[in-house]
Design an enzyme around this catalytic site. Structure first.
Site, PDB file in Angstrom:
ATOM      1  N   LYS A 282     -33.906  23.718  54.794  1.00  0.00           N
ATOM      2  CA  LYS A 282     -33.463  24.469  53.622  1.00  0.00           C
ATOM      3  C   LYS A 282     -31.951  24.428  53.416  1.00  0.00           C
ATOM      4  O   LYS A 282     -31.179  24.461  54.369  1.00  0.00           O
ATOM      5  CB  LYS A 282     -33.920  25.937  53.712  1.00  0.00           C
ATOM      6  CG  LYS A 282     -35.401  26.156  53.583  1.00  0.00           C
ATOM      7  CD  LYS A 282     -35.983  25.693  52.248  1.00  0.00           C
ATOM      8  CE  LYS A 282     -35.671  26.566  51.071  1.00  0.00           C
ATOM      9  NZ  LYS A 282     -36.165  27.912  51.068  1.00  0.00           N
ATOM     10  N   GLU A 289     -27.223  33.096  43.853  1.00  0.00           N
ATOM     11  CA  GLU A 289     -28.190  34.200  43.784  1.00  0.00           C
ATOM     12  C   GLU A 289     -27.481  35.544  43.898  1.00  0.00           C
ATOM     13  O   GLU A 289     -27.843  36.514  43.226  1.00  0.00           O
ATOM     14  CB  GLU A 289     -29.227  34.063  44.905  1.00  0.00           C
ATOM     15  CG  GLU A 289     -30.142  32.869  44.708  1.00  0.00           C
ATOM     16  CD  GLU A 289     -30.961  32.570  45.948  1.00  0.00           C
ATOM     17  OE1 GLU A 289     -32.183  32.569  45.861  1.00  0.00           O
ATOM     18  OE2 GLU A 289     -30.380  32.335  47.030  1.00  0.00           O
TER      19      GLU A 289
END
Ligand code: ARG
Length: 459
Positions: A282, A289
């Site tokens: 990831k 965000e």
């Protein structure tokens, strides 16, 4: 130390003190409170209330308070009601009973307005600087890929092809409007309230314009009751902050999408992304965000102050002490997000062939073709129908625009002329949009230059 007490037989309960004290957050106004108090002391001297020795003694003591305030433990054990009471206690520790004169005719209602304005004025300057920096990063990112083509979206469906710089300039315009809003918020903040007293105007002959000059304010407030009751300047900042956060949040959302595997257009820098504690592959866009997430806090701060102010009777009410935490919070979050967004923009790497391929394989050229038919004499509604059928036929047979050519187009509908086949390629269609504000390549190049000059003029 209390700035009141004579009228009371007993002191406040410990519970009420804990409930109402604001020092733990309004201590942030210390430098503003000291600066304002020094100007007030000078004004009292001009008004003949203090002599020059008293003035020098107090302004010197205020200097030492400001210097000491950066030391650790300066606030330790303080139980004062608010920063104004705290500063007076510190003054009294230094100059003794002379400190009893500093509040001559001054109310904390005007003082808190002054302090907040002095603090917010600096905060506006910080925000304006960060906005300029972010706008500069957007222009730099546009200049890295001047010819890149992306599909523009409506309804998150591919709509029409635009140049990458054209897309970034849309955000530049939003931030340019934000810049105007903060300039205006600063202008409304930069008005000097001292001399208003509690609500009725001071009983001492202050030269209010001289205080304004001393503290670098543009002008003086015009109505003493308005001063005690007014937090519009804070609302103006919070509104400007909220709109800016919406722009940042939408840009964050775009880039979260564009950097996903599904889009694959952008690579965000390692320095602004994080990994997963479990999934080794990831690379998450946490910075973006968080910008999107923090926007909610700033919008909440605006709403918080709206609801605090709604329905308060004139003039000052203690409710208004609730302005500071949302204001501080919003300024911190906003400035943090602006700084972060600038760093993310600086880290972005575009893979131009990916959005170009997305544009090529979809029917973003449909409007270009319909408009070409209309320019050649076909009524637009008919042109729309013809191209709509062309798209339907292509979708059914798995054909992309590039699978068509001049001959097959003419066979499909005689209205298509051979030159129109060029418009099957997005880059050609864009050339028909050389209109001010449009994505025509020459127009965008000029818009980029103009934006650069406009940014320079803000410096
Ligand atoms: N701490 C107060 C505030 O932030 C200062 C003004 C207090 N004035 C008063 N009359 N109690 O609003």
């Amino acid at each position: 130390m209390k700035l009141w007490g004579g009228r009371f037989e007993t002191g406040p309960s410990e519970i009420f003190e804990r409930f109402s004290n604001s020092l733990h957050f309004d201590k942030r106004l210390l430098a503003a409170d000291v600066r304002g108090s020094q100007a007030f002391v000078r004004s009292l001297t001009r008004a003949g209330v203090l002599n020059t020795d008293e003035c020098a003694c107090m302004t010197g003591a205020f200097d030492s308070i400001r210097e000491d305030s950066v030391k650790p433990n300066f606030f330790d054990g303080a139980t004062d009601e608010d920063i104004h009471s705290f500063v007076i206690r510190k003054l009294k520790e230094r100059v003794g009973s002379l400190a009893d004169k500093v509040h001559t005719g001054r109310s904390r209602n005007e003082q808190v307005s002054l302090d907040t304005r002095l603090w917010l004025r600096e905060e506006c300057d910080r925000t304006l600087g960060l906005l300029r920096a972010l706008m500069g990063e957007l222009l730099a990112l546009a200049a890295k890929y001047p010819d890149a083509i992306i599909p523009g979206y409506t309804h998150l469906r591919r709509a029409q092809a635009v140049l990458w710089p054209h897309y970034l300039l849309a955000y530049f315009e939003m931030f340019a409007r934000d810049y105007e809003r903060f300039t205006e918020a600063r202008r409304r903040t930069n008005v000097m309230p001292l001399g208003s007293g509690a609500l009725a105007g001071s009983g001492f002959p202050h030269d209010r314009a001289a205080i304004a000059h001393d503290l670098g304010f543009d002008s003086i407030t015009r109505n003493s009751m308005d001063v005690s009751a007014d937090r519009d300047f804070a609302l103006d900042y919070l509104y400007a902050a909220s709109v800016t956060m919406i722009h940042l949040s939408r840009m964050a959302e775009d880039w979260i999408l564009y950097s996903s595997e599904e889009f694959g257009w952008l690579e965000l820098g390692d320095g602004v992304t994080s990994g997963s504690s479990l999934m080794p592959q990831k690379k998450n866009p946490d910075s973006l965000e968080l910008i999107r997430g923090k926007s909610g806090r700033v919008l909440g701060a605006l709403n918080s102050l709206f609801f605090t102010m709604k329905g308060l009777p004139l003039t000052y009410n203690r409710d208004m002490q609730e302005d500071k935490e949302p204001l501080f919070e919003a300024a911190d979050q906003l400035n943090g997000c602006l700084e972060m967004a600038g760093l993310v923009a600086n880290s972005v790497v575009l893979r131009p062939h990916v959005p170009l391929e997305a544009a090529n394989e979809s029917w973003v050229v449909a409007t270009d073709l319909a408009e070409a038919l209309a320019r050649n004499g076909t009524a637009f509604h008919q042109a729309h129908q013809i191209v709509g059928r062309l798209v339907l036929e292509s979708v059914r047979n798995g054909k992309k625009p590039a699978d068509w050519n001049a001959d097959s187009l003419a066979t499909f509908a005689p209205e298509f002329t051979p030159e129109m086949a060029a418009l099957l390629h997005p880059r050609e269609g864009m050339k028909t949009r050389e209109i001010p504000g449009g994505t025509g390549p020459a127009t965008v190049a000029a818009a980029l230059a103009e934006a650069g000059a406009r940014l320079q003029s803000l410096l």
